[in-house]
Design a protein around this motif. Structure first.
Motif, short mmCIF file in Angstrom:
data_model
loop_
_atom_site.label_atom_id
_atom_site.label_comp_id
_atom_site.label_asym_id
_atom_site.label_seq_id
_atom_site.Cartn_x
_atom_site.Cartn_y
_atom_site.Cartn_z
N TYR A 199 -16.58 80.67 -61.06
CA TYR A 199 -16.10 79.56 -59.99
C TYR A 199 -15.00 79.20 -60.38
CZ TYR A 199 -16.52 74.58 -58.82
OH TYR A 199 -16.24 73.31 -58.20
N SER A 200 -14.37 79.21 -61.74
CA SER A 200 -13.07 79.10 -61.99
C SER A 200 -11.95 79.72 -61.73
CB SER A 200 -13.07 78.40 -63.71
OG SER A 200 -14.10 77.49 -63.91
N ILE A 219 -12.64 82.01 -54.44
CA ILE A 219 -12.80 80.71 -54.48
C ILE A 219 -11.64 80.18 -54.53
CG2 ILE A 219 -13.53 78.78 -55.73
CD1 ILE A 219 -15.86 80.33 -56.50
N GLU A 252 -18.01 79.54 -52.16
CA GLU A 252 -18.47 79.22 -53.51
C GLU A 252 -19.74 79.70 -53.56
OE1 GLU A 252 -17.96 75.02 -54.23
OE2 GLU A 252 -15.69 75.22 -54.57
N LEU A 276 -20.78 82.79 -55.96
CA LEU A 276 -21.94 82.54 -57.38
C LEU A 276 -23.18 83.44 -57.24
CD1 LEU A 276 -21.56 78.68 -57.71
CD2 LEU A 276 -20.51 80.47 -59.10
N ASN A 281 -24.88 75.94 -55.96
CA ASN A 281 -23.48 75.74 -56.26
C ASN A 281 -23.36 74.82 -57.67
OD1 ASN A 281 -24.43 72.66 -56.11
ND2 ASN A 281 -24.68 73.16 -53.68
N ALA A 282 -22.18 74.70 -57.92
CA ALA A 282 -21.59 74.29 -59.18
C ALA A 282 -22.47 73.09 -59.69
CB ALA A 282 -20.34 74.20 -59.54
#
Length: 467
Positions: free
Chosen positions: A49-50, A55, A145, A149, A436-437
């Motif tokens: 994610y980071s 993304i 995203e 993921l 999702n996050a």
């Protein structure tokens, strides 16, 4: 969704032990890497994610789309410009009767201001279109995203699956080698025939091939993991099954229609297309603006002269005929708007299909897990019985080898079915828009998609050279 939903599971019913050889392989890998690797699925997803380039690129693209809003709002504001000029002019006139030279120094300056008052509703339509495009790209960012993921979670499970299969393959090879040594010892004392030894040797060769294939699969899965997540897989742990999944196919399809980012993006694209129709139709309407100018000019020569001029005008522009261009563009915008509405229907059908398929895959894999679990238990009992019967001469070496092979295949099938079940759950969560996050409670700072938008919406000056 609670963060513990994806934390390492102590009770996940799947083979998790790693052989010394496999552990050494990964230990060497980490020793040669300066990267910090994640252990749990949550940490791996947080890393993706980071740091995932896909993304990061989608976020940058959204920030670029944000700028369409201040661009549209700028039509409410005046434009001001200042022009100036200065120079030297030399003139030489000659004739039969006389000649003259003249040198002048002309200078001028002007300031102009134009303030739009009414643009046929185009400013409002353009602003609404820009806002709808921003919402559409926010949904696209969520879709990106989710996709990243999902790829990361699948890669994570693939590595775990192939690690377990490799572990089972190494154990199976070791077990068969012991069986081969026992067959050779028994052959040396005349208890079995040469055929039993050859059959054991063939099974060992097959076991070696299975181990090599499993190692190759693990290497391939590891490469995919590094590509998606960005760090090597080390000390991965089996996650808990996802919680808060839909309880029925109907529930899954309803959630998908309401939450899937692809549907939301299509809806906002349709709204933006409708705004585009209003924007073009506004070109048929009159426009009003206030225009002002202040000019001064001077010229130094033999006789100095200075002129000044101030002007303030209200301008009304009424379009009469634009060579059919605006009409063509209006028809084009209407067709595009109709196309976007059909794309909304298509997007809904696709997400319903994806949600239904994901639900069915999850149910199918759950059933396979139950069946293969029973198969493993039965094959373990059968192998024990065959070994006991073989020890008293009631079974042949081939019977024992067959029982061992059936147990190995059942264990591998069980590992794969359980990994497939986890991936099916991830796919279902993504189909209904919850993978999702935020919902997964990833240990990461959540990207605020509104921060840049709020920062630039009313910005009327500067920012180009900001970092």
């Amino acid at each position: 969704m609670a963060g513990s939903n994806l934390t390492a599971a102590r009770d996940w019913p799947c083979t998790t032990a790693i052989t010394t050889a496999t552990a050494f392989f990964f230990g060497v890998l980490v020793g040669n890497s300066s990267l910090v690797s994640a252990d749990t699925l949550l940490e791996s997803l947080a890393t993706a994610y980071s740091t995932n380039p896909g993304i990061l690129a989608a976020r940058a693209e959204l920030r670029a789309v944000d700028e369409q809003v201040p661009t549209a709002l700028s039509n409410w504001r005046p434009t001001v410009q200042i022009t100036g000029s200065a120079g030297k002019v030399g003139t030489n006139n000659k004739s039969v009767f006389f000649s003259s030279d003249e040198n002048r120094t002309p200078r001028s300056a002007a300031a102009q201001l134009s303030q739009p008052i009414y643009r046929g509703g185009r400013t409002l339509a353009e602003t609404k279109r820009a806002d709808h495009r921003v919402l559409s790209w926010r949904a696209r960012l969520k879709s990106t995203e989710q996709s990243v993921l999902l790829d990361a979670a699948t890669a994570y499970m693939d590595v775990l699956r192939d690690m377990s299969v490799l572990d089972l393959s190494v154990k199976n090879e070791s077990r068969l080698r012991r069986q081969l040594e026992a067959a050779r010892d028994r052959f040396s004392v005349g208890e079995v025939t040469r055929t039993d030894v050859v059959q054991s040797e063939a099974r060992v060769s097959n076991a070696v091939a299975d181990r090599v294939r499993a190692q190759g699969d693990l290497d391939s899965s590891r490469d995919t993991y590094i590509r998606v997540i960005g760090v090597p897989p080390v000390n991965l742990q089996w996650p808990d099954p996802l919680a808060d999944l839909p309880q029925s196919k109907e529930d899954a399809t309803n959630q998908a229609l309401n939450n899937n980012p692809d549907v939301l993006s299509a809806i906002y694209d349709g709204s933006a297309a409708a705004d585009d129709v209003d924007l073009v139709l506004g070109e048929f309407l009159p426009s009003v603006s206030l225009d002002g100018s202040l000019e001064t000019a001077s010229e130094t020569s033999s006789v100095d002269s200075v002129s000044k001029r101030a002007e303030f005008m209200a301008t009304l522009t009424v379009p009469i005929y634009q060579a059919g261009l605006v009409s063509a563009r209006a028809r084009e915008a209407k067709e595009i708007s109709a196309q976007r509405q059909r794309e909304i229907d298509d997007a809904k059908r696709l997400v319903v299909e994806d949600a239904s398929r994901a639900w069915e895959d999850l149910e199918s894999n759950r059933a396979q897990v139950a069946a293969f679990s029973d198969s493993v238990r039965a094959n373990k009992v059968a192998l024990e019985g065959v070994e006991q019967e073989a020890s008293v001469g009631l079974r042949t070496t081939l019977d024992v080898l067959d029982a061992e092979q059936e147990l190995f295949e059942a264990e591998v099938d069980l590992v794969r079915a359980r990994c497939n079940t986890a991936v099916a759950a991830f796919n279902l969560s993504a189909a209904v828009g919850t993978f999702n996050a935020v919902n997964l409670s990833l240990p990461v700072s959540i990207y605020d998609e509104t921060e840049h938008y709020n920062d630039v919406r009313w910005k009327f000056w500067g920012g180009f050279f900001d970092d």
